[in-house]
Design an enzyme around this catalytic site. Structure first.
Site, PDB file in Angstrom:
ATOM      1  N   ASP A   1      -0.415  -6.221  -7.120  1.00 38.10           N
ATOM      2  CA  ASP A   1      -1.236  -6.822  -6.065  1.00 38.10           C
ATOM      3  C   ASP A   1      -2.640  -6.222  -6.031  1.00 38.10           C
ATOM      4  O   ASP A   1      -2.849  -5.057  -6.348  1.00 38.10           O
ATOM      5  CB  ASP A   1      -0.533  -6.601  -4.719  1.00 38.10           C
ATOM      6  CG  ASP A   1      -1.042  -7.509  -3.619  1.00 38.10           C
ATOM      7  OD1 ASP A   1      -1.776  -8.462  -3.942  1.00 38.10           O
ATOM      8  OD2 ASP A   1      -0.692  -7.269  -2.453  1.00 38.10           O
ATOM      9  N   HIS A   2      -3.597  -7.036  -5.612  1.00 33.79           N
ATOM     10  CA  HIS A   2      -4.987  -6.604  -5.400  1.00 33.79           C
ATOM     11  C   HIS A   2      -5.567  -5.872  -6.621  1.00 33.79           C
ATOM     12  O   HIS A   2      -6.131  -4.780  -6.499  1.00 33.79           O
ATOM     13  CB  HIS A   2      -5.094  -5.731  -4.148  1.00 33.79           C
ATOM     14  CG  HIS A   2      -5.030  -6.528  -2.881  1.00 33.79           C
ATOM     15  ND1 HIS A   2      -6.087  -7.271  -2.411  1.00 33.79           N
ATOM     16  CD2 HIS A   2      -4.029  -6.709  -1.995  1.00 33.79           C
ATOM     17  CE1 HIS A   2      -5.741  -7.878  -1.290  1.00 33.79           C
ATOM     18  NE2 HIS A   2      -4.490  -7.567  -1.028  1.00 33.79           N
TER      19      HIS A   2
ATOM     20  N   GLU B   1      -2.462 -15.051  -9.340  1.00 35.43           N
ATOM     21  CA  GLU B   1      -2.931 -15.432  -8.004  1.00 35.43           C
ATOM     22  C   GLU B   1      -4.388 -15.014  -7.840  1.00 35.43           C
ATOM     23  O   GLU B   1      -4.782 -13.920  -8.232  1.00 35.43           O
ATOM     24  CB  GLU B   1      -2.078 -14.772  -6.922  1.00 35.43           C
ATOM     25  CG  GLU B   1      -2.596 -15.055  -5.516  1.00 35.43           C
ATOM     26  CD  GLU B   1      -1.577 -14.795  -4.424  1.00 35.43           C
ATOM     27  OE1 GLU B   1      -0.635 -15.608  -4.325  1.00 35.43           O
ATOM     28  OE2 GLU B   1      -1.715 -13.804  -3.696  1.00 35.43           O
TER      29      GLU B   1
ATOM     30  N   HIS C   1      -2.032 -14.184   2.903  1.00 34.34           N
ATOM     31  CA  HIS C   1      -1.986 -12.730   2.828  1.00 34.34           C
ATOM     32  C   HIS C   1      -1.929 -12.130   4.231  1.00 34.34           C
ATOM     33  O   HIS C   1      -2.201 -12.796   5.224  1.00 34.34           O
ATOM     34  CB  HIS C   1      -3.209 -12.200   2.083  1.00 34.34           C
ATOM     35  CG  HIS C   1      -3.147 -12.431   0.604  1.00 34.34           C
ATOM     36  ND1 HIS C   1      -4.016 -11.854  -0.294  1.00 34.34           N
ATOM     37  CD2 HIS C   1      -2.301 -13.178  -0.154  1.00 34.34           C
ATOM     38  CE1 HIS C   1      -3.722 -12.239  -1.520  1.00 34.34           C
ATOM     39  NE2 HIS C   1      -2.678 -13.045  -1.457  1.00 34.34           N
TER      40      HIS C   1
END
Length: 482
Positions: free
Chosen positions: A164-165, A270, A345
């Site tokens: 993620d991120h 994503e 999110h």
């Protein structure tokens, strides 16, 4: 056979998780055991699997010429087993998906207990580099704890793993090396700030745009899109501003996509454009999606910044009707362009908008929760050991300003008393208390991590129920089953 194994393990001080026993291939069984707060895997087989670091070996034949050993669940052992039996994560093939972060590495079994009741694809390993640093973990450790939790429950369905991120190549490569299947790109540091730019400055900057970006502006400016409740007329000025703001970030996405395609057969990508204070315009969304499609980049989902506030640990703050109107525009745009879903999110505890989000997207979505399971661990400590909770509260409060640097929350020191209300059951659900503990996990794990984890092991059944009930409450709202 199982009884014989259980008897031998019990004599040696092991506790077996009965639901974990599963058959792998023709001659191999696997199960999860625990001894002195450490979880390991047991292998019952007549096959040479070449696993390393046996913790316990039983040379006697149990039955059918099968022998068994107990191994530490190291990354090397996971890679060996996954190469033979495919116990690791996969890409998502479902319309609805739900991500659950687990900062402690102890909650996957409980999260799955809730997730398996719903028609949703679970993305179980979900951590950002920021969280990895704060918890002193890495992508491999996060995945190992997730796989161990999956094995513990006996779950045989598919699940995903989200790096993620991702903002740089370093963590991207670490996620790839660990075997993650989903990569969420955080574009916040790649954007050109157009907030204070004049129209003339935007036009000057636009002279450096690529041919692809110019063509998108040319093709869509002034075009009426049948989206939302009343349609949308694409503004040339806004679309040009979007192109100027996002083109550099698109180059980053191209670079990442090239690396992923070189190293992986398949993956979910994503695109996160939800960071920062700027609400994502339809022109922003349009430019990003069109640019990626025109450059042959397939992506799993886009996470826009919706109107309202999505603060950690508390419900949505804003006008739900406005949220629904903007969501409808963005979702309709995904159908016009095609091939991806919308992602929400900071989805933890956003109960007031779950049904709207699910209905509007026709259950074609990805939702990320993070920290909500950690708060259940804190709640357990509050119920079971008030003095330990008091100690954690004081640590969190004394480090509040430092913890706030990593998260957008509105709480301040003046919102809190020096002492927690240990005899008030309503204390733990106050928004400011939930936010305090949500953002303080790093310092609390640094100073009291062993004590926290030991307590959760001692109260594992109670901890699992609290985590499972919490995730199930999320999913009941999302699939409007309440």
């Amino acid at each position: 056979m199982v009884g014989n194994v259980s008897s031998v393990l019990k004599e040696s001080g092991f506790q077996i998780y009965p639901d974990s026993l599963r058959k792998l291939g023709e001659n191999t069984y696997i199960f999860v055991v625990k001894k002195q707060k450490e979880k390991m895997i047991g292998i019952l087989s007549n096959d040479e699997l070449k696993l390393k670091e046996p913790y316990f070996s039983e040379n006697k034949k149990i039955s059918d010429n099968l022998q068994f050993n107990v191994y530490s669940f190291t990354f090397d052992n996971y890679v060996t087993l996954n190469g033979r039996f495919h116990i690791g994560p996969t890409i998502c093939r479902e319309n609805a998906s739900f991500g659950t972060g687990d900062r402690l590495g102890l909650a996957t079994a409980a999260q799955l207990d809730a997730l398996k009741k719903f028609n949703v694809f679970p993305i179980l390993a979900q951590q950002s580099p920021r969280e990895l640093v704060k918890t002193n973990r890495d992508f491999k450790d996060v995945l190992l704890k997730v796989v161990l939790g999956v094995l513990e429950t006996g779950y045989i369905g598919h699940y995903g793993a989200d790096a993620d991120h991702i903002k740089d190549e370093k963590y991207l490569l670490e996620g790839i090396d660990a075997g993650y299947t989903m990569y969420t790109l955080d574009l916040s540091e790649q954007l050109f700030d157009v907030s204070g730019a004049t129209p003339l400055e935007i036009k000057e900057k636009a002279k450096t745009l690529s041919d692809v970006s110019r063509k998108i502006v040319e093709d869509f400016s002034g075009k009426s899109l049948n989206v939302g409740f009343g349609g949308h007329l694409v503004s040339e000025d806004e679309l040009l501003k979007s192109a100027v703001a996002y083109e550099a970030a698109m180059k980053f996405v191209e670079k990442v996509n090239d690396i992923l395609k070189e190293k992986l057969n398949d993956f979910d990508l994503e695109i996160s454009i939800d960071e920062g204070g700027k609400v994502t315009t339809l022109e922003d969304h349009l430019f990003v999606a069109e640019y990626l499609h025109r450059n042959g980049i397939h992506f799993f989902s886009i996470a826009p910044k919706f109107p309202g506030e999505f603060e950690k640990a508390i419900d949505y703050v804003g006008d739900v009707n406005e949220f629904e109107r903007e969501l409808k525009k963005h979702y309709d745009l995904t159908k016009l362009i095609g091939g991806y879903k919308l992602s929400l999110h900071s989805g933890s505890d956003k109960f007031s908008i779950y049904k709207v989000f699910s209905q509007t997207t026709e259950k074609n979505f990805h939702i990320k929760t993070s920290g909500t399971s950690w708060l259940q661990a804190v709640n357990l400590i509050y119920k079971s050991d008030k003095e330990f909770y008091r100690e954690l509260y004081k640590i969190a409060l004394s480090n509040l300003e430092e913890s706030k640097k990593s998260y957008k929350v509105l709480i301040k020191k003046d919102d809190f008393k020096d002492e927690p209300e240990l005899d008030n059951p309503e204390f733990m659900i106050r928004p400011e208390i939930k936010q305090l503990f949500h953002i303080s996990f790093g310092v609390l794990l640094d100073l009291k991590g062993k004590e926290i984890k030991d307590m959760l092991y001692d109260y594992e059944k109670e901890h699992y129920k609290m985590v499972s009930d919490n995730i199930e409450n999320h999913l009941k709202e999302i699939f409007y089953e309440k």
